[in-house]
Design a protein around this motif. Structure first.
Motif, PDB file in Angstrom:
ATOM      1  N   PHE A  82      -8.454  -6.496   3.593  1.00  0.00           N
ATOM      2  CA  PHE A  82      -7.706  -5.772   4.476  1.00  0.00           C
ATOM      3  C   PHE A  82      -7.449  -6.874   5.531  1.00  0.00           C
ATOM      4  O   PHE A  82      -8.477  -7.520   5.962  1.00  0.00           O
ATOM      5  CB  PHE A  82      -8.251  -4.781   4.973  1.00  0.00           C
ATOM      6  CG  PHE A  82      -8.086  -3.452   3.871  1.00  0.00           C
ATOM      7  CD1 PHE A  82      -7.090  -2.783   3.380  1.00  0.00           C
ATOM      8  CD2 PHE A  82      -9.336  -3.269   3.151  1.00  0.00           C
ATOM      9  CE1 PHE A  82      -7.028  -1.818   2.476  1.00  0.00           C
ATOM     10  CE2 PHE A  82      -9.360  -2.440   2.352  1.00  0.00           C
ATOM     11  CZ  PHE A  82      -8.278  -1.514   1.819  1.00  0.00           C
ATOM     12  N   GLU A 122      -5.215  -3.992  10.001  1.00  0.00           N
ATOM     13  CA  GLU A 122      -5.313  -2.740   9.236  1.00  0.00           C
ATOM     14  C   GLU A 122      -6.519  -2.013   9.327  1.00  0.00           C
ATOM     15  O   GLU A 122      -6.799  -0.623   9.198  1.00  0.00           O
ATOM     16  CB  GLU A 122      -4.989  -3.206   7.574  1.00  0.00           C
ATOM     17  CG  GLU A 122      -3.861  -3.625   7.290  1.00  0.00           C
ATOM     18  CD  GLU A 122      -3.616  -4.179   6.136  1.00  0.00           C
ATOM     19  OE1 GLU A 122      -2.428  -4.172   5.405  1.00  0.00           O
ATOM     20  OE2 GLU A 122      -4.598  -4.638   5.394  1.00  0.00           O
ATOM     21  N   LEU A 123      -7.782  -2.668   9.368  1.00  0.00           N
ATOM     22  CA  LEU A 123      -8.766  -1.989   9.533  1.00  0.00           C
ATOM     23  C   LEU A 123      -8.969  -1.275  10.906  1.00  0.00           C
ATOM     24  O   LEU A 123      -9.590  -0.104  11.149  1.00  0.00           O
ATOM     25  CB  LEU A 123     -10.019  -2.901   9.525  1.00  0.00           C
ATOM     26  CG  LEU A 123     -10.306  -3.756   8.155  1.00  0.00           C
ATOM     27  CD1 LEU A 123     -11.294  -4.753   8.287  1.00  0.00           C
ATOM     28  CD2 LEU A 123     -10.898  -2.566   7.112  1.00  0.00           C
ATOM     29  N   ILE A 153      -6.549  -0.185  12.595  1.00  0.00           N
ATOM     30  CA  ILE A 153      -5.627   1.375  12.541  1.00  0.00           C
ATOM     31  C   ILE A 153      -6.326   2.295  11.614  1.00  0.00           C
ATOM     32  O   ILE A 153      -6.157   3.516  11.963  1.00  0.00           O
ATOM     33  CB  ILE A 153      -4.255   1.044  11.915  1.00  0.00           C
ATOM     34  CG1 ILE A 153      -3.481  -0.044  12.708  1.00  0.00           C
ATOM     35  CG2 ILE A 153      -3.336   2.182  11.370  1.00  0.00           C
ATOM     36  CD1 ILE A 153      -2.173  -0.605  12.144  1.00  0.00           C
ATOM     37  N   VAL A 154      -6.849   2.038  10.563  1.00  0.00           N
ATOM     38  CA  VAL A 154      -7.821   2.986   9.917  1.00  0.00           C
ATOM     39  C   VAL A 154      -9.045   3.746  10.632  1.00  0.00           C
ATOM     40  O   VAL A 154      -8.937   4.818  10.786  1.00  0.00           O
ATOM     41  CB  VAL A 154      -8.224   2.383   8.582  1.00  0.00           C
ATOM     42  CG1 VAL A 154      -9.330   3.248   7.953  1.00  0.00           C
ATOM     43  CG2 VAL A 154      -7.204   2.141   7.559  1.00  0.00           C
ATOM     44  N   ILE A 155      -9.587   2.872  11.341  1.00  0.00           N
ATOM     45  CA  ILE A 155     -10.524   3.353  12.309  1.00  0.00           C
ATOM     46  C   ILE A 155     -10.099   4.278  13.408  1.00  0.00           C
ATOM     47  O   ILE A 155     -10.635   5.466  13.676  1.00  0.00           O
ATOM     48  CB  ILE A 155     -11.447   2.225  12.936  1.00  0.00           C
ATOM     49  CG1 ILE A 155     -12.098   1.729  11.971  1.00  0.00           C
ATOM     50  CG2 ILE A 155     -12.321   2.624  14.164  1.00  0.00           C
ATOM     51  CD1 ILE A 155     -12.919   0.252  12.280  1.00  0.00           C
ATOM     52  N   VAL A 193      -7.004   6.134  13.259  1.00  0.00           N
ATOM     53  CA  VAL A 193      -6.515   7.274  12.890  1.00  0.00           C
ATOM     54  C   VAL A 193      -7.901   8.267  12.230  1.00  0.00           C
ATOM     55  O   VAL A 193      -8.181   9.532  12.432  1.00  0.00           O
ATOM     56  CB  VAL A 193      -5.843   6.939  11.348  1.00  0.00           C
ATOM     57  CG1 VAL A 193      -5.683   8.292  10.644  1.00  0.00           C
ATOM     58  CG2 VAL A 193      -4.681   6.327  11.664  1.00  0.00           C
ATOM     59  N   LEU A 194      -9.086   7.539  11.844  1.00  0.00           N
ATOM     60  CA  LEU A 194     -10.214   8.323  11.551  1.00  0.00           C
ATOM     61  C   LEU A 194     -10.735   8.923  12.825  1.00  0.00           C
ATOM     62  O   LEU A 194     -11.372  10.085  12.985  1.00  0.00           O
ATOM     63  CB  LEU A 194     -11.534   7.477  10.876  1.00  0.00           C
ATOM     64  CG  LEU A 194     -11.018   7.294   9.243  1.00  0.00           C
ATOM     65  CD1 LEU A 194     -12.146   6.401   8.901  1.00  0.00           C
ATOM     66  CD2 LEU A 194     -10.835   8.592   8.515  1.00  0.00           C
TER      67      LEU A 194
END
Length: 173
Positions: A7, A11-12, A14-16, A18-19
């Motif tokens: 990734f 991207e990482l 954005i995932v963090i 969102v979580l």
């Protein structure tokens, strides 16, 4: 050109993010420890009231007072008023028998309200779940019932009927 695997940094991130948003909004809905703790404390008080009631009845039976209309026994050095062998639904009855430190000062955990009737009833709740004001832990305006997190103790109506203890409402805990 190299073959990339994995990734990208964006991207990482954005995932963090969102979580994190999900954790902040959804987790408190699933994990409500304070409500569970108040409901468990209410169940614990129910057990204490049952134990105190049985202790007082046992003392009354030993002294031959379990069938008389009214009497007084000494439980742990405190006089407890009885009705048909069970503690009366009053401050000098079940509240003295339980000896849970019902609002002897402002830092008490438990409060009560005596509801007169035939027979009388005592409503008990944690002070943190009750709004309004009382004097030495005794409320008289229905504030405890509106908390929706309380238990009731109903005095014995006659010598054939035992006193009743019930967690009447715990939806507001």
């Amino acid at each position: 050109m190299r073959n990339q695997k994995g990734f990208t940094l964006i991207e990482l991130i954005i995932v963090i993010v969102v979580l994190g948003i999900l954790a902040v909004t959804a987790a408190p809905q699933f994990i409500n420890f304070s409500s569970d703790a108040r409901a468990s404390a209410l169940k614990g008080m129910e057990g204490s009231v049952k134990g105190a009631m049985q202790l007082a009845y046992s003392k009354a039976a030993i002294e031959g007072e379990e069938t008389s209309g009214t009497a007084t026994v000494s439980v742990k050095g405190t006089d407890v008023n009885l009705v048909f062998g069970y503690p009366d639904a009053s401050a000098t009855g079940i509240i003295n028998a339980v000896d849970a430190g019902f609002a002897t000062d402002l830092g008490s955990d438990w409060v009560y309200e005596v509801v007169t009737g035939t027979p009388n009833t005592v409503v008990m709740a944690q002070s943190s779940s009750v709004t309004g004001t009382g004097t030495d832990g005794a409320y008289d305006s229905g504030d405890i019932a509106t908390s929706e997190c309380y238990l009731t103790y109903t005095a014995a109506a006659d010598e054939e009927t035992a006193a009743i203890i019930a967690v009447t409402e715990d939806s507001g805990c």
